[in-house]
Scaffold this motif. Sequence first.
Motif, PDB file in Angstrom:
ATOM      1  N   LYS A  43       1.154  -5.105   3.820  1.00  0.00           N
ATOM      2  CA  LYS A  43       2.595  -5.301   3.631  1.00  0.00           C
ATOM      3  C   LYS A  43       3.350  -4.068   3.157  1.00  0.00           C
ATOM      4  N   ASP A  44       2.688  -3.087   2.539  1.00  0.00           N
ATOM      5  CA  ASP A  44       3.379  -1.935   1.965  1.00  0.00           C
ATOM      6  C   ASP A  44       3.202  -0.680   2.810  1.00  0.00           C
ATOM      7  N   THR A  45       4.188   0.178   2.742  1.00  0.00           N
ATOM      8  CA  THR A  45       4.069   1.489   3.377  1.00  0.00           C
ATOM      9  C   THR A  45       3.213   2.372   2.470  1.00  0.00           C
ATOM     10  N   PRO A  46       2.680   3.472   2.985  1.00  0.00           N
ATOM     11  CA  PRO A  46       1.932   4.391   2.123  1.00  0.00           C
ATOM     12  C   PRO A  46       2.755   4.869   0.919  1.00  0.00           C
ATOM     13  N   GLN A  47       4.050   5.091   1.129  1.00  0.00           N
ATOM     14  CA  GLN A  47       4.895   5.523   0.008  1.00  0.00           C
ATOM     15  C   GLN A  47       4.990   4.423  -1.044  1.00  0.00           C
ATOM     16  N   GLN A  48       5.140   3.187  -0.616  1.00  0.00           N
ATOM     17  CA  GLN A  48       5.189   2.072  -1.569  1.00  0.00           C
ATOM     18  C   GLN A  48       3.866   1.954  -2.331  1.00  0.00           C
ATOM     19  N   ARG A  49       2.742   2.131  -1.621  1.00  0.00           N
ATOM     20  CA  ARG A  49       1.440   2.066  -2.298  1.00  0.00           C
ATOM     21  C   ARG A  49       1.328   3.170  -3.344  1.00  0.00           C
ATOM     22  N   TYR A  50       1.795   4.370  -3.005  1.00  0.00           N
ATOM     23  CA  TYR A  50       1.755   5.486  -3.959  1.00  0.00           C
ATOM     24  C   TYR A  50       2.642   5.178  -5.167  1.00  0.00           C
ATOM     25  N   LEU A  51       3.866   4.705  -4.927  1.00  0.00           N
ATOM     26  CA  LEU A  51       4.765   4.388  -6.039  1.00  0.00           C
ATOM     27  C   LEU A  51       4.205   3.274  -6.915  1.00  0.00           C
ATOM     28  N   ASN A  52       3.551   2.285  -6.310  1.00  0.00           N
ATOM     29  CA  ASN A  52       2.908   1.221  -7.092  1.00  0.00           C
ATOM     30  C   ASN A  52       1.795   1.793  -7.971  1.00  0.00           C
ATOM     31  N   LEU A  53       1.013   2.712  -7.419  1.00  0.00           N
ATOM     32  CA  LEU A  53      -0.058   3.338  -8.193  1.00  0.00           C
ATOM     33  C   LEU A  53       0.519   4.131  -9.355  1.00  0.00           C
ATOM     34  N   VAL A  54       1.581   4.889  -9.106  1.00  0.00           N
ATOM     35  CA  VAL A  54       2.231   5.677 -10.160  1.00  0.00           C
ATOM     36  C   VAL A  54       2.741   4.754 -11.266  1.00  0.00           C
ATOM     37  N   LYS A  55       3.317   3.630 -10.868  1.00  0.00           N
ATOM     38  CA  LYS A  55       3.881   2.678 -11.837  1.00  0.00           C
ATOM     39  C   LYS A  55       2.786   1.946 -12.623  1.00  0.00           C
ATOM     40  N   GLN A  56       1.759   1.484 -11.912  1.00  0.00           N
ATOM     41  CA  GLN A  56       0.738   0.654 -12.543  1.00  0.00           C
ATOM     42  C   GLN A  56      -0.333   1.448 -13.290  1.00  0.00           C
ATOM     43  N   LYS A  57      -0.672   2.635 -12.768  1.00  0.00           N
ATOM     44  CA  LYS A  57      -1.750   3.421 -13.375  1.00  0.00           C
ATOM     45  C   LYS A  57      -1.407   4.908 -13.377  1.00  0.00           C
ATOM     46  N   PRO A  58      -0.401   5.293 -14.158  1.00  0.00           N
ATOM     47  CA  PRO A  58       0.034   6.702 -14.148  1.00  0.00           C
ATOM     48  C   PRO A  58      -1.051   7.682 -14.586  1.00  0.00           C
ATOM     49  N   GLU A  59      -1.977   7.225 -15.400  1.00  0.00           N
ATOM     50  CA  GLU A  59      -3.054   8.113 -15.859  1.00  0.00           C
ATOM     51  C   GLU A  59      -3.965   8.540 -14.716  1.00  0.00           C
TER      52      GLU A  59
END
Length: 107
Positions: free
Chosen positions: A57-73
């Motif tokens: 359901k997500d674009t690669p950019q959305q997946r990256y932004l989700n990763l940044v939001k959920q697990k910034p470390e």
Amino acid sequence: MVSFETIEPCILYKINKPDVDAFLEEVYENPELRNLFMDALFERVFDYMKHFFSFIKDTPQQRYLNLVKQKPEIIKRVPQHYIASYLGITTVHLSRIKSKILKERLE
């Protein structure tokens, strides 16, 4: 023979099959322990499902932004080629995504 490769130094524990069987038997017999075990197992499976469905359901950019939001470390500690692989894209595509996001933030 099994081998493991890690990104960061870590400690791995080895447990023999009879010990696993004994542990699972104890978990099975103890309702409180069984509930804790099942909750942890369900949480892990649910995380895998969310990751899988994000590829649909997500674009690669959305997946990256989700990763940044959920697990910034993770973004700070893990090499970019591993992050790209986790997101299902090439390192070049990840670089383009990061540049686009930075450009949008500067505007």
